[in-house]
Design a protein around this motif. Structure first.
Motif: not given
Lengths: 1024, 469
Positions: B360, B401, B405, B425
């Motif tokens: 990330e 991303l 996740e 987030w």
């Protein structure tokens, strides 16, 4: 004390004791016969009065005309002693010339306590008293049970409430809680201080629990009450401030008997034997076998289960349908009590002696529970030089308590279980029941369940014994120096050593290991409690004209220390060897602990009086205690009192009223009985904080170096009226307020997760007490006297930390309310249409859902009684005397433990028996009005705490009836005895509560953990 | 004779001076307790024991109950109200009050050790190595709990541009009873956390092989996580890299057993709390026969690969009966073990998370190749193939991303991450009971009323969106 010093004193005492009994007087002096007449207070002849000549030891009695003749010395003056029951003893010195003397006897005020024992060995005349002190003398205590000292006072002292600590069965040596004028504190101890012959006695921790022992036996059961001369309860600031931090809950002074100097030697003995039986009308009633099976099966089916799944079905191990056991009869039965005492008393000019020994044994109504006490008491008084004397007072007792702590099982064990196996004599450890979820395919099977409720094997095979050696000893030095000065110094020791042996047999459930194999469990515990006390007082008493002035000041040191240790182990090859050395090594576990605290104080009292009319007194004390933090170790207390004897005023001309006194006092006292470690902060080290199987330690209390004493402000005012030969009335009003209550409160969680002890909050007690003695009939041949006392106390919490209330489930501490206020959901009864329980919600609407959110502060329902006290009537006719005492409590509520636990309407009924009311009054058909809901094995929440289980505590007890006969002097002389009396006494004969119902439950059946023991005792007191 | 008595009298009076200084031997007052070096190991055990209450009983279950990874089977459970976000300050006797209470309990115990251990260090130079290591552990635990408390009661780091919004009260010393500390900004809290972790690295002396106590590798792993939350991606990448080079992933065949076999640490374990002798709340919560909550449909639909080893932990077979759709990460399935040996030890830090952190952080630094490598490594391990056999495709950093996740959900489910990830987030919360959009007052718990009552310097969190700053 060094053992050398101790040995020296013991030897010295023995030598002195042997030498002090004067040899008989063998002298042939010339004698004559003296004649005289003895009259009573009304100038009527007094028949049967005793006349005693010290010199030749001759004793005669007066005849029906009050006349006597006695041989006396012709040449030297002689002292004659005149005595009669109920009259003050008189000594008359007769000169050689005197003849036809006339002696008038006065009614003995001693019975009403005209001399009252005060703090630090002072004696106060009732007429001079500015404070509140109530004294009970030995004649009243004579016919009371001899087991323990604390419950002797029940119903006798206004404002003194004595109750067992709990209403749950579980200890046959229940701790008693004693309250003088209500609860003065929320978290510190509320127990008064006990002082025996000047030595403070350790009576346990904050709730009278003895540290180190698994079962507490109160040290107040280690003292023979026969030895007591008087018990004085000090209640107000004028009397207790002088005790400072220990005095706030009241002080109880116990004074034991002593011989007098120059008294003829006398030997006295007493024997008592009593039988006690359980009063089954005070026992909680549960169902019998037949009633139980009906209700249990109905409850089972009402819960939706089929009868095929009912656990109590007959099998080869248990035959439920044919078993009917009365468990109470298995455990309760007749008990007996025996007490014997012998002593010798006497003295010469310089030395007086009192030596006695006694033996007491009690087998209680709970079978196999036994108490034995051997006591020796020796008191010597030596005159050292003019005005100075030294008293050595030693008491030792050895006590053996075989304890069987019968639990509630005698009430709840199912009547269809029996204590033995089907063979009739082996103890039953298991019961065989049907379990419908057991078995390989979960369709049902037989299971063997451990029969924990059967306490019979525990009683027969297990051992639970406590042996204690107790000694209370003191050495007192008194010296009247002269010019009004005197000095008094006391050194006292109270030492107790208790040893507890417990053993769980291999053949009982407690003695099985986790694989259910016989193992045996043994534990031994030792505790020693040592407290010593030293007080030194300088006294000044003098009078200037009509002014009398008294002043004393002193220093006191006190040390209290406990040491405890215990060891336990399991895994024995047989039951014969029970010592830990033979236990399997792996299981041995041991621990030890000790505590110590000391206090040091300076104190003083000043009293001033004018013409015996106006009195004033001032007290002050400064206490330091090691338990408190460095910054707040010392505290000062003071008090002031005043009184006015109106009857001595010139303007007072009502002769009938012998005394009219007004008094008032105000002052402060403190309370040091708190957990000593609170000020320092503690770390707790235990396996509860373990990680990966290793011990862990965490902060358990954060230090509060500012933690200080509670302070109590005490106000007392009263009036006393004595109407000659009619009545004595004393009325007192008091108002006590405790500030800086030591209570737990929450601080920011960022500091500690636990609550912290701090000084917050305040509490007050206000009340009225009255004691009345009325001489209803005072005739020469027949007298009837009544003693009545009543007390009312109102307790209120004034301030809590931040105004927040603290709830404890069923009770709540809330500003403006009594500290025992109940916090319960209100019960609304049973719905006749479906038999379900109903409650009120917060708005007063009926709801069928139970929720603790609906709890309401029940303002008028709290545990404090409206009033309590006692009534005693004494009748005397000639040599006979009959007295009976009724103790009463009116008002107040209790959340009865028995009701909470056993009126569960069938919930889990296959585990425990329940109240008999279920059989008769349960709801069964729609439309039926019933006080008891539909029974069901599963919970309908009807058994959750609510006002349903609140009971009014009003009760009346016929606690003591005594009939005694004093043998007349004529008969005694023939047998060469000085006194002989025989009594027949009944204790705890009847308990009455207004809601009692024969055969059913009421507060009467729930007041105590065990049924009341009715005792009948026959006793004889002899003196030679 | 008179004189003897006068002298005795005087002697008594004079000896009274020092009378009240009682030496309380054997009492465990705090000063007394820490008078010897041997006091420190049990004090450390007490800290881990207190941390167990904090994590297992409340922290992790709060995070999971609030997230969209679970769907409740038992709506009468007190945790259900956290799933519906209905709790308030009045819920003192639930996670609202207890996360705060037990969290500060760990911190207070750490502060006691940090106060007394340096004194003991000076007095016992021979034990310097073990004392220093324990000091390091105490700094680590203090940092970790401050960080977790801040995630629960304080909004995420980037809620305000300079993180000046309310965090929690920083307790870096033993306080006196009258001290009433107030809440610091999130910025200050994180600064304290980072500082404590860096200090702990200076103190750790032992090699980080015992994963059941705090160690230097754990400090680095936690620093990686903290920097990720702060948005300092380059430091996150660097620390995660250090950890990954020091320790590898648990291979596929041993994956399930590091959860379900008591006492098996697992190769990738960095810091776990040992469960022996502790009462397992997560174990009860997920108990296969009657769980409070089960994996949600949203979560199970993410597992598209049939041979993903992680799906082994979502069902159980015992005695011929099968229990599908349960969480088996907290239950020891060793058949032959004695009752007390069947415990589960929750993971607080493990290497798989470090891969996800690095992925990330690297992605946010636009280093998509590093991110892709790390993602592939995890997927490969899950499927038991080599990293080259794994292929992933995405469009744009946002696409990558969202792949990250999803992998986070698959890998770190039920380990106390999801809800805080959503907050970090700025994503909307949407579980099977409620939906709300960011920002919202419900991303944090309210301060329990017992604390608000006791300390007026602590201000509560907003109780509605109108009060949000």
């Amino acid at each position: 004390m060094h053992s050398i010093v101790r040995n020296f004193i013991t030897t010295a005492a023995l030598v002195v004791a042997l030498l002090s009994f004067p040899p008989p007087h063998l002298c042939a002096e010339s004698t004559r016969v003296l004649k005289g007449v003895v009259l009573d207070g009304d100038n009527l002849p007094l028949a049967g009065a005793g006349v005693f000549n010290n010199a030749n030891r001759q004793a005669v009695v007066t005849d029906a005309d009050g006349a006597f003749s006695i041989r006396v010395s012709a040449s030297s003056p002689v002292t004659l002693t005149f005595s009669f029951i109920g009259m003050e003893e008189q000594k008359v010195v007769v000169a050689p010339k005197d003849n036809d003397i006339r002696v008038v006897m006065k009614l003995d005020n001693q019975l009403e306590g005209s001399i009252i024992v005060g703090a630090y060995g002072t004696r106060q005349r009732r007429e001079d008293l500015t404070g509140s002190a109530f004294q009970v003398n030995s004649d009243v205590l004579k016919d009371r049970p001899k087991g323990r000292v604390d419950n002797l006072l029940q119903g006798l002292v206004p404002g003194l409430a004595i109750e067992p600590n709990t209403d749950v069965a579980g200890s046959t040596r229940t701790r008693f809680q004693i309250r003088v004028r209500g609860d003065g504190s929320l978290s510190a101890s509320n127990e008064p201080m006990w002082i025996i012959d000047g030595v403070p006695v350790y009576t346990g921790g904050t709730t009278n629990q003895m540290p180190g022992m698994s079962y507490t036996v109160s040290p107040l059961s280690y003292l023979d009450p026969d030895d007591i001369e008087s018990i004085t309860v000090l209640k107000d600031a004028d009397q207790v401030t002088i005790y400072g931090a220990n005095g706030s809950n009241g002080v109880i002074l116990v004074t034991t008997k002593s011989g007098g100097k120059g008294q003829p030697t006398s030997v006295y003995a007493s024997v008592r034997y009593g039988v006690s039986t359980p009063d089954y009308s005070t026992m909680f009633r549960t169902m019998n076998a037949q009633q139980y099976m009906v209700v249990a099966k109905e409850a089972w089916q009402n819960a939706g289960y089929s009868l095929n799944a009912f656990p109590l079905q007959d099998n080869d191990y248990n035959s439920y349908s044919t078993t009917s056991t009365d468990w109470a009869k298995v455990f309760l039965g007749t008990g007996n009590e025996f007490n014997a005492r012998v002593g010798i008393r006497g003295g010469s000019k310089d030395i007086s002696n009192d030596v006695s020994m006694s033996y007491y044994k009690n087998e209680g109504i709970v079978q196999s529970d036994r108490q034995q006490r051997f006591e020796v008491h020796s008191k010597q008084d030596f005159s050292l030089w003019k005005g100075a004397d030294l008293t050595l007072n030693m008491r030792g007792s050895f006590n053996i308590n075989d304890i069987f702590p019968l639990g509630k099982s005698y009430v709840y064990t199912l009547p269809v279980y029996e204590p033995y196996l089907l063979d009739g004599y082996s103890f039953r450890l298991y019961n065989k029941l049907w379990d419908s979820t057991a078995g390989d395919d979960a369709t049902g099977g037989w299971v063997m369940r451990k029969f924990w409720a059967n306490e019979l094997p525990t009683r027969e095979l297990n051992i639970n014994t406590q042996r204690s050696v107790v000694s209370v000893a003191n050495l007192t030095f008194n010296w009247i120096i002269g010019w009004g000065f005197s000095v008094r110094s006391l050194f006292g020791v109270n030492y107790q050593h208790s040893h507890e042996d417990r053993y769980d047999s291999r053949y009982t459930l407690d003695g099985l290991d986790s694989d259910n194999k016989p193992s045996g469990y043994s534990s031994r515990a030792d505790a020693s409690y040592l407290s010593w006390n030293n007080s030194n007082i300088l006294n000044f008493d003098n009078s200037f004209g009509k002014f009398k002035f008294g002043l004393y000041g002193g220093l006191e040191l006190h040390h209290q220390g406990n040491k405890t240790q215990s060891v336990s182990g399991s895994g024995f090859t047989n039951d014969r060897i029970q010592e830990i050395a033979y236990a399997t090594y792996v299981s041995q576990y041991s621990t030890s602990n000790s505590t110590e605290s000391r206090s040091m104080s300076y104190f003083g009292r000043m009293s001033l009086s004018y013409d015996s009319r106006y009195y004033m007194s001032l007290n002050a004390r400064r206490d330091g205690n090691s338990s408190f933090g460095r910054y707040s170790r010392w505290q000062t207390y003071w008090s002031a009192g005043a009184s006015w004897n109106i009857h001595r005023e010139k303007f007072w001309n009502i002769d009938r009223i012998k005394m009219l006194k007004l008094k008032a006092s105000y002052g402060t006292a403190g309370n040091a009985k708190v957990d000593a470690s609170s000020a320092y902060g503690t770390y707790a080290y235990s396996s509860s904080y373990s990680y990966r199987g290793a011990m862990g330690a965490v902060v358990s209390a954060v230090p509060n170096p500012g933690l200080s004493w509670e302070s109590k402000h005490i106000f007392n005012s009263g009036v006393r009226v004595e109407i000659d030969r009619i009545a004595d009335v004393e009325l007192e009003f008091y108002h006590n307020r405790t500030d800086d209550l030591i209570s737990k409160m929450y601080v920011s969680r960022t500091i500690t997760e636990n609550s912290v002890y701090g000084n917050f909050g305040s509490l007050e007690d206000r009340g009225v007490e009255m004691s009345l003695t009325s001489y209803n009939i005072s005739h020469k041949n027949f007298r009837w006297r009544t003693n009545f006392n009543i007390a009312h106390n109102k307790n209120k919490i004034l301030k809590m930390y931040n105004g927040a209330s603290r709830s404890f489930g069923n009770t709540i501490w809330k500003e403006g309310y009594d500290s025992g206020t109940f916090y319960l959901v209100r019960w609304a009864g049973v719905d006749p249409s479906d038999g379900m329980p109903m409650w009120y919600d917060l708005n007063g609407n009926i709801t069928k859902t139970y929720s603790t959110d609906n709890r309401v502060v029940n303002k008028d329902k709290n545990s404090s009684p409206v009033c309590l006290g006692g009534l005693t009537n004494t009748f005397s006719m000639g040599n006979w005397q009959l007295s009976f005492q009724i103790n009463y409590t009116i008002g107040g509520y209790a959340l009865a433990g028995y009701a909470l636990n056993y009126m569960k309407d069938g919930y889990a009924i296959t585990d425990e028996n329940q109240a008999v009311e279920l059989y008769y009054y349960r709801w069964t058909t729609p439309g039926q009005q019933s006080a008891f809901p539909k029974v069901s094995q599963t919970s309908t929440k009807s058994a959750m705490s609510s006002t349903r289980f609140l009971y009014d505590k009003t009760s009346f007890t016929l606690s003591n009836v005594a009939l005694s006969y004093n043998f007349p002097h004529k008969l005694l002389d023939k047998a060469r005895l000085k006194g002989l009396s025989i009594s027949l006494v009944g204790d705890n004969l009847y308990l009455f509560t207004p809601d009692q119902k024969k055969g059913f439950n009421s507060y009467k059946t729930m007041k105590y953990g065990y049924p009341v023991a009715r005792t009948f005792t026959l006793s004889a007191d002899i003196s030679f | 004779m008179r004189k003897i008595f006068i002298y005795l009298f005087a002697a008594f009076v004079l000896s009274a001076c020092d009378f009240l200084n009682v030496n309380n031997i054997g009492k465990s007052t705090i000063d007394n307790y820490f008078s010897e070096v041997d006091a420190l190991p049990p004090a450390m055990n007490g800290i881990y024991n207190a941390a167990w209450s904090f994590y297992d009983t409340y922290f992790a279950l709060y995070c999971e109950s609030a997230s969209d990874e679970v769907s409740f089977a038992d709506n009468s459970s007190p945790w259900f109200r956290f799933h519906t976000f209905e709790t308030t300050s009045a819920d003192e006797s639930t996670a609202v009050g207890y996360i705060w209470k037990y969290g500060y309990n760990v911190i207070n115990n750490c502060n006691e050790v940090l106060y007394y251990a340096p004194i003991l260090l000076k007095e016992n130079p021979g034990d310097a190595s073990s004392i220093r290591d324990m000091i390091g552990q105490a700094y680590f635990m203090r940092a970790m709990v401050h960080f977790d408390l801040c995630r629960v009661y304080g909004q995420n780091y980037s809620y305000k541009p300079d993180a000046s919004h309310q965090g929690i009260a920083v307790a870096d010393h033993i306080q006196s009873l009258t001290e009433k500390i107030s809440r610091s900004s999130v910025r200050k809290v994180y600064a304290q956390v980072v500082s404590d972790l860096e200090t702990s690295l200076e103190y750790f002396t032992a090699a980080p092989n015992d994963c059941y106590i705090a160690n230097s590798l754990a400090a680095k792993a936690l620093l990686a996580r903290v920097y990720l939350y702060m948005g300092d991606n380059s430091k996150a990448v660097s620390y995660a890299g250090e950890v990954i080079s020091a320790r590898g992933l648990t291979p596929r065949e041993k994956y399930a057993s590091m959860y379900t076999s008591a006492g098996v640490a697992g190769e990738e374990a960095i810091f776990r709390l040992h469960g022996f002798g502790q009462s397992g709340a997560q174990r009860k919560y997920y108990y296969y026969e009657s769980p409070v909550a089960r994996p949600s449909a949203k979560l199970t639909s993410l597992f598209t690969d049939a041979d993903d080893v992680r799906t082994d932990l979502f069902s159980y077979e015992k005695g011929g009966k099968s229990y599908p759709n349960v969480v088996m990460k907290y239950y020891c399935t060793d058949e032959d073990a004695a009752d007390e040996q069947k415990f589960a030890s929750p993971f607080l830090l493990r290497v798989s998370e470090q891969y996800l952190i690095r992925a990330e952080a690297a992605c946010r630094l636009s280093d998509t190749s590093q991110a892709e490598k790390d993602l592939k490594a995890l997927k490969a391990r899950a499927r038991g193939v080599s990293a080259d056999a794994v292929s992933i495709s995405w469009t744009g950093t946002d696409g990558l991303l969202s792949l990250i996740e999803e992998e986070r959900m698959r890998e770190l489910c039920f380990e106390g991450h999801r809800f805080f990830d959503l907050a970090r987030w700025h994503k909307d919360v949407s579980n099977d009971e409620v939906n709300f959009t960011y920002p919202d007052y419900r991303y944090v718990l309210q301060i329990p009323y017992v604390e608000l009552d006791a300390n007026e310097n602590i201000k509560n969190n907003p109780t509605s969106n109108q009060e949000l700053e």
